[in-house]
Design an enzyme around this catalytic site. Structure first.
Site, PDB file in Angstrom:
ATOM      1  N   ASN A   1     -25.236  14.020 -58.609  1.00  0.00           N
ATOM      2  CA  ASN A   1     -23.859  14.379 -58.929  1.00  0.00           C
ATOM      3  C   ASN A   1     -23.369  15.690 -58.348  1.00  0.00           C
ATOM      4  O   ASN A   1     -22.177  15.959 -58.361  1.00  0.00           O
ATOM      5  CB  ASN A   1     -23.665  14.375 -60.439  1.00  0.00           C
ATOM      6  CG  ASN A   1     -23.623  12.960 -60.944  1.00  0.00           C
ATOM      7  OD1 ASN A   1     -22.783  12.189 -60.525  1.00  0.00           O
ATOM      8  ND2 ASN A   1     -24.565  12.602 -61.804  1.00  0.00           N
TER       9      ASN A   1
ATOM     10  N   SER B   1     -19.929  13.625 -50.602  1.00  0.00           N
ATOM     11  CA  SER B   1     -20.278  13.752 -49.188  1.00  0.00           C
ATOM     12  C   SER B   1     -21.206  12.636 -48.759  1.00  0.00           C
ATOM     13  O   SER B   1     -21.668  11.855 -49.556  1.00  0.00           O
ATOM     14  CB  SER B   1     -20.925  15.105 -48.944  1.00  0.00           C
ATOM     15  OG  SER B   1     -22.062  15.237 -49.750  1.00  0.00           O
TER      16      SER B   1
ATOM     17  N   LYS C   1     -22.059  -3.434 -63.237  1.00  0.00           N
ATOM     18  CA  LYS C   1     -22.466  -2.256 -62.471  1.00  0.00           C
ATOM     19  C   LYS C   1     -22.156  -1.028 -63.302  1.00  0.00           C
ATOM     20  O   LYS C   1     -21.292  -1.057 -64.186  1.00  0.00           O
ATOM     21  CB  LYS C   1     -21.784  -2.186 -61.109  1.00  0.00           C
ATOM     22  CG  LYS C   1     -20.293  -1.969 -61.093  1.00  0.00           C
ATOM     23  CD  LYS C   1     -19.755  -0.575 -61.264  1.00  0.00           C
ATOM     24  CE  LYS C   1     -20.414   0.445 -60.390  1.00  0.00           C
ATOM     25  NZ  LYS C   1     -19.706   1.775 -60.622  1.00  0.00           N
TER      26      LYS C   1
ATOM     27  N   THR D   1     -17.433   1.464 -69.534  1.00  0.00           N
ATOM     28  CA  THR D   1     -17.881   2.581 -68.749  1.00  0.00           C
ATOM     29  C   THR D   1     -18.536   2.017 -67.535  1.00  0.00           C
ATOM     30  O   THR D   1     -19.465   2.593 -67.013  1.00  0.00           O
ATOM     31  CB  THR D   1     -18.843   3.385 -69.582  1.00  0.00           C
ATOM     32  OG1 THR D   1     -19.637   2.467 -70.316  1.00  0.00           O
ATOM     33  CG2 THR D   1     -18.128   4.233 -70.566  1.00  0.00           C
TER      34      THR D   1
ATOM     35  N   THR E   1     -22.343   1.057 -57.015  1.00  0.00           N
ATOM     36  CA  THR E   1     -22.019   2.346 -56.375  1.00  0.00           C
ATOM     37  C   THR E   1     -23.290   3.196 -56.356  1.00  0.00           C
ATOM     38  O   THR E   1     -24.108   3.031 -55.452  1.00  0.00           O
ATOM     39  CB  THR E   1     -20.868   3.075 -57.104  1.00  0.00           C
ATOM     40  OG1 THR E   1     -21.218   3.247 -58.469  1.00  0.00           O
ATOM     41  CG2 THR E   1     -19.573   2.282 -56.995  1.00  0.00           C
TER      42      THR E   1
ATOM     43  N   GLU F   1     -28.016   7.701 -64.126  1.00  0.00           N
ATOM     44  CA  GLU F   1     -28.327   8.537 -62.958  1.00  0.00           C
ATOM     45  C   GLU F   1     -29.485   9.481 -63.279  1.00  0.00           C
ATOM     46  O   GLU F   1     -29.404  10.310 -64.167  1.00  0.00           O
ATOM     47  CB  GLU F   1     -27.064   9.278 -62.519  1.00  0.00           C
ATOM     48  CG  GLU F   1     -26.053   8.293 -61.915  1.00  0.00           C
ATOM     49  CD  GLU F   1     -24.682   8.890 -61.630  1.00  0.00           C
ATOM     50  OE1 GLU F   1     -23.945   8.286 -60.854  1.00  0.00           O
ATOM     51  OE2 GLU F   1     -24.368   9.947 -62.195  1.00  0.00           O
TER      52      GLU F   1
END
Lengths: 417, 417
Positions: B412, B417, B191, B202, B165, B289
């Site tokens: 994040n 969008s 992933k 997680t 993702t 991230e």
């Protein structure tokens, strides 16, 4: 006025409030150059003889020397027949500074006691700023004489400025009510914008009232107001080693003594105190490092208050929730995630999630009334309500937080330099 | 390859590893257009008849329908005499989608069962991506026939890509060891890059081995490896509603059956499995991230392992610690803060804090050997060790995390969008 000329928080009030003078309380602020240059960084507060005192402090197991010292002194009782004093410096927290930390506390509080004729056991101190650097306490001691001769009943606003660290605006609040025989005033100042999460406190707070009230009753009023005020806010889940709230009642109003928190006078006092505490707590969130949104998280319908608190704090501390708010994204899926991770009893199909008046999710799924455009429009507000009903019981808790933005990273990735 | 063309994490390995083929496991990946365009987003995995299965799943109380379905199916036992299958989609988590969530799971797993001649009770599914949007399961069902005819023993690398993702690189790991009568292979893909915090899991993880081992023993080996692998990593303290680890053993190696985890063969297998799990867990942190630093937090000397875990997780999840690391600031004062807030028993004067080989603080204060320039130079490394000794007992715990950067906010604040 903040560190490195940070812009004032967009959530700041338009101006510092007019704080009513509290008879028997005087302030003086000055520049000792502890760390900051070109601004005040020390505040001295004198509290008149016959006052009573109460306090609340961080529960951190690595709390600073001044916190330990304040706690030891208050454990002796909250009476101050010969008066009391508070000395605060910003720029250095005097935390994790070994035995030298207590030496600095003794040096500063001893000098204040001598200059002001107050017993050293009634001189309280706070230090806020960087952890682990020795406090240059000589710089503070060297300005105490000047401060002692400049004490002023109208000095609260200057004091609110002198105690700031990464704060972008000074914080003050007050309440006034009719007591039995005259008016009673409550006035407070606070600092704090990062390292904010409950367990008392997460900031420095000084509150004064001219009520007549015994020390134990004053402490009880403080303790009862904490859960819905300073223990109901979080900026980043991090808890400071230095935080302290000191509350003093001078008894200088014309009113009768408050002898119970359950009669009309006592309830009015407790309400006014809680109002000042809640307002100051909200101001701290409004100055959360990098904050652009003020968020109320209201949890209802939990099995009990403990579960409600778990859910409220899981939402309020979730980086994914807080970044979505920063991005004005009505990402209620992350609320579901936070409920799920909280450890509280929850039933997916009983959950209702509202943003403001908009119902986003209920009965285990997106609401049939859900309208993405409406939800997105709501997220553009600077003040947001996230309401979660678990549909299981009567447990409820409301907490306040802010969003997580680039500003937080900017401020904290290089705080020491 | 990540969402919105995110740059590959600077902590990524140079290339995807060569993964040994596991006899009895085949993969096929394709593009169903669930949400993403121009990339693969569905993976089908066939596991040969006679295999055994084990699993671990998120403990979230709002977990997704596919997680509940997998748990129910595994509760029936880990045997797969007629074979098994796994179907995974990215782009949509099918979480908090009400009764429709289970309907989607039934539709997808039923279609796989029919296409592959495997009992529906042995078809496991995972969905990862946005929460709260209905899963367009027809798109997945429509590609299952093509996938079933394209299964390939060498498809693991493509599968690792299809399940991504916000991941910026595909994740795979393997181990090979000599068993009794031949080689045994363990190969896994994973992933995950956000919403990463323990309580299993997680992320999505699929691990395969050609060992011969009963389902209960396979589950035991998995359970024993979790605390030091997937339950020892955190990116942002947020726990997903969808995370799952499925482990399958095909028994196709030439070795004798493993009948105990305590003999030489069993220990070798447990070690190899844990090695693959730890490597995959580390890869998830390396793709955290916005991460620019890979951080090991090693806590020793706690009263017990529970306290060590509290301290390690308080450090690893602290926004103030993580932003300091992002800023390459050796701000050990924030480590003291995190120890203090953790709730573990701690004595300020017994603490020792090391960054790598540098002792920064001990005996309640900055170390006499502390050298700011050395500490700052150390922080420039991409891989960091933060070691805290509490000096109280034998409790120890090591966890891994990453820093908190502007990249995390970028990703994040506008994920949907």
């Amino acid at each position: 006025m903040g560190k490195a000329g940070l812009p004032v928080s967009p959530l700041a009030p338009a101006s510092f409030p007019d704080l009513p003078v509290i008879g028997g309380v005087e302030f003086a602020s000055g520049a000792a150059g502890v760390k900051y240059q070109g601004r005040t960084d020390v505040t001295l507060i004198r509290i008149a003889p016959g006052s009573t005192l109460a306090g609340a402090f961080t529960k951190s197991s690595t709390r600073a020397a001044c916190v330990l010292d304040n706690q030891a002194k208050l454990a002796e009782g909250g009476e101050a027949p010969e008066g009391a004093a508070i000395i605060v410096n910003s720029g250095n927290a005097n935390a994790f500074t070994g035995a030298r930390g207590q030496e600095s506390v003794d040096a500063v509080t001893g000098a204040v006691a001598e200059a002001m004729g107050v017993p050293a056991g009634r001189v309280f101190s706070s230090s806020t700023g960087v952890i682990g650097e020795p406090l240059p306490h000589d710089r503070i001691v060297s300005v105490i004489g000047d401060l002692a001769s400049a004490l002023d009943q109208n000095g609260a606003a200057d004091a609110a400025r002198a105690i700031m660290t990464t704060d972008t605006f000074p914080k003050g609040a007050s309440a006034t009510f009719d007591g039995n025989g005259g008016q009673i005033r409550v006035t407070g100042i606070a600092k704090g914008s990062g390292m904010i999460a409950p367990d008392m406190a997460t900031m420095l707070v000084y509150i004064f009232t001219d009520a007549k009230i015994s020390a134990p009753l004053l402490q009880q009023a403080l303790d009862e107001a904490l859960p819905s005020t300073f223990n109901a806010i979080t900026v980043d889940s991090d808890t400071s080693t230095s935080d302290a709230l000191i509350l003093a009642a001078t008894g200088r109003s014309d009113t009768a003594e408050i002898t119970s928190l359950n009669d009309a006078d006592g309830r009015a006092f407790a309400l006014a105190l809680a109002e000042v505490m809640r307002e100051l707590a909200h101001l701290v969130v409004r100055d959360g490092e990098g904050a652009t949104k003020f968020v109320e998280v209201r949890v209802t319908g939990a099995m009990d208050e403990g579960d409600a608190t778990k859910v409220a704090m899981a939402i309020a501390n979730s980086p994914l929730v807080k970044t979505a708010i920063a991005g004005e994204d009505a990402n209620w899926g992350r609320i579901v995630m936070a409920v799920g991770k909280s450890g509280a009893v929850a039933d997916r199909d009983m959950l209702t999630i509202r943003f403001g008046h908009l119902v986003l999710a209920q009965h285990g799924w997106r609401s049939p009334d859900y309208d993405e455009a409406q939800a997105s429009a709501y997220m553009k507000n600077a003040e947001l309500l996230i309401a979660v009903d678990l549909g299981l019981g009567q447990g409820a808790r409301t907490v306040w937080t802010c969003d997580l933005t680039h500003g937080y990273i900017d401020i904290n990735a290089d705080y020491r330099s």
